[in-house]
Design a protein around this motif. Structure first.
Motif, short mmCIF file in Angstrom:
data_model
loop_
_atom_site.label_atom_id
_atom_site.label_comp_id
_atom_site.label_asym_id
_atom_site.label_seq_id
_atom_site.Cartn_x
_atom_site.Cartn_y
_atom_site.Cartn_z
N ILE A 223 0.82 -1.11 -0.02
CA ILE A 223 0.05 0.07 0.05
C ILE A 223 1.07 1.29 0.04
O ILE A 223 1.96 1.18 0.85
CB ILE A 223 -0.83 0.16 1.12
N THR A 224 0.55 2.23 -1.09
CA THR A 224 1.28 3.32 -0.90
C THR A 224 0.16 4.51 -1.06
O THR A 224 -0.81 4.38 -1.04
CB THR A 224 2.14 3.71 -2.07
N PHE A 225 0.41 5.70 -0.94
CA PHE A 225 -0.32 7.06 -1.02
C PHE A 225 -0.08 8.12 -1.91
O PHE A 225 -0.97 9.22 -1.82
CB PHE A 225 0.02 7.52 0.39
N GLY A 226 0.67 7.72 -2.86
CA GLY A 226 0.72 8.75 -3.74
C GLY A 226 1.24 10.28 -3.17
O GLY A 226 2.14 10.21 -2.12
N GLY A 227 0.77 11.30 -3.47
CA GLY A 227 1.17 12.36 -2.98
C GLY A 227 0.17 12.73 -1.75
O GLY A 227 0.23 13.84 -1.16
N GLY A 228 -0.70 12.01 -1.53
CA GLY A 228 -1.85 12.09 -0.54
C GLY A 228 -1.58 12.52 1.16
O GLY A 228 -1.98 13.44 1.56
N LEU A 229 -0.41 11.98 1.46
CA LEU A 229 0.03 12.41 2.91
C LEU A 229 0.74 13.65 2.80
O LEU A 229 0.66 14.61 3.85
CB LEU A 229 1.07 11.45 3.21
N GLN A 230 1.21 14.09 1.86
CA GLN A 230 2.11 15.54 1.91
C GLN A 230 0.73 16.30 1.62
O GLN A 230 0.84 17.58 2.28
CB GLN A 230 2.63 15.57 0.54
N ARG A 231 -0.28 16.12 0.79
CA ARG A 231 -1.46 17.06 0.71
C ARG A 231 -2.17 17.20 2.20
O ARG A 231 -2.59 18.19 2.57
CB ARG A 231 -2.38 16.53 -0.02
N GLN A 232 -2.23 16.15 2.89
CA GLN A 232 -2.89 16.16 4.32
C GLN A 232 -1.99 16.93 5.12
O GLN A 232 -2.66 17.87 5.98
CB GLN A 232 -2.94 14.75 4.75
N ALA A 233 -0.86 16.93 5.26
CA ALA A 233 0.01 17.68 6.14
C ALA A 233 -0.09 18.92 5.63
O ALA A 233 0.11 19.94 6.43
CB ALA A 233 1.47 17.28 5.82
N THR A 234 -0.03 19.63 4.32
CA THR A 234 -0.05 20.76 4.03
C THR A 234 -1.53 21.47 4.27
O THR A 234 -1.47 22.68 4.78
CB THR A 234 -0.01 21.03 2.37
N ALA A 235 -2.83 20.65 4.27
CA ALA A 235 -3.97 20.90 4.90
C ALA A 235 -3.75 21.49 6.30
O ALA A 235 -4.41 22.47 6.88
CB ALA A 235 -4.80 20.20 4.35
N THR A 236 -3.17 20.51 6.94
CA THR A 236 -3.06 21.06 8.57
C THR A 236 -2.11 22.20 8.50
O THR A 236 -2.57 22.81 9.67
CB THR A 236 -2.33 19.61 9.08
N LEU A 237 -1.05 22.36 7.93
CA LEU A 237 -0.33 23.38 8.33
C LEU A 237 -1.21 24.72 7.86
O LEU A 237 -1.19 25.81 8.36
CB LEU A 237 0.77 23.50 7.32
#
Length: 248
Positions: A223-237
């Motif tokens: 299982i991988t996540f593409g750019g999804g984890l970076q987008r979630q972190a950016t949304a939190t920021l």
């Protein structure tokens, strides 16, 4: 050299794909910089992946527009930050020869890679036999020192059936790939794809879709996540920025 690099790192990463239970797929967090890599390594994940989209965003580029030198430098920083194996998304190989690509990955310390079979700029799928020949060249140069995740882009490019994906997967398996990644394959098709494809199947977890464990139960071994984890972190920021702006 960190503990996750070199032939031993490749062997460790390859072994993680096999002998898994359906509800226990290999989860590879997709990390975009050294700080994110340390967070997930410290959390106990045995290996990590890099996303081309996440690294591109962190460097100020659109996905597919990161210069090769900057991509490999980012991969190297991530590898240096952790002691677990790292597999890298290197898109379609940046136009490098098989030897150049394998050498650049080894220099960066990555022990695995994604290689996709369509073109970012045109969106066109590559001829599958030519792609298989390219993968075979990479395998011949790398030997066992690189875990090759062959990405199949038929679903990404609008083909909703499994026949084309399975045929590409067959060719890439014969070329020496270690796993197959039919990106954006509908979860409902994973059982059919898993039954038809001999290698471990990579699925991408999305925030609006099944969990990694559920994808594993459907047939995905990785299982991988593409750019999804970076987008979630950016949304939190962005929420932190809003609170600071509003004086909270």
């Amino acid at each position: 050299m960190t503990a996750g690099t070199g032939p031993a790192g490749a062997a460790a990463l390859r072994a993680l794909h096999h002998g898994r239970q359906p509800d226990d797929p290999l989860v590879l967090p997709t990390v975009w910089d050294a700080a994110a890599a340390r967070v997930f390594a410290d959390a106990g994940f045995p290996a990590l992946a890099t996303p081309s989209a996440g690294i591109a965003a962190s460097l100020g580029y659109a996905d597919g527009e990161t210069p090769a030198d900057e991509m490999f430098a980012a991969i190297a920083r991530i590898v240096r930050a952790v002691d677990v194996p790292v597999t890298a998304d290197v898109e379609a190989g940046f136009g490098l020869s098989a030897k150049e690509l394998v050498d650049r990955l080894a220099e960066a310390g990555a022990v695995g890679c994604n290689l996709e079979d369509s073109d970012h700029a045109s969106g066109a799928l590559r001829d599958p036999r030519r792609q298989a020949e390219w993968l075979a060249e990479v395998r011949a140069v790398a030997g066992d020192a690189l875990v090759v995740n062959a990405r199949v882009d038929t679903f990404l490019r609008g083909d909703t059936g499994t026949a084309a994906a399975v045929e590409r997967a067959r060719l890439y398996t014969e070329a020496g790939a270690d796993c197959i990644y039919p990106i954006l394959a509908p979860p409902a098709l994973l059982p059919e794809l898993s039954a038809a494809i001999a290698l471990p199947l990579n699925a991408m977890a999305r925030s609006d879709g099944p969990s990694p464990r559920e994808l594993g139960a459907l047939g995905a071994a990785r299982i991988t996540f593409g750019g999804g984890l970076q987008r979630q972190a950016t949304a939190t920021l962005a929420l932190v920025a809003k609170r600071l702006r509003d004086g909270n």
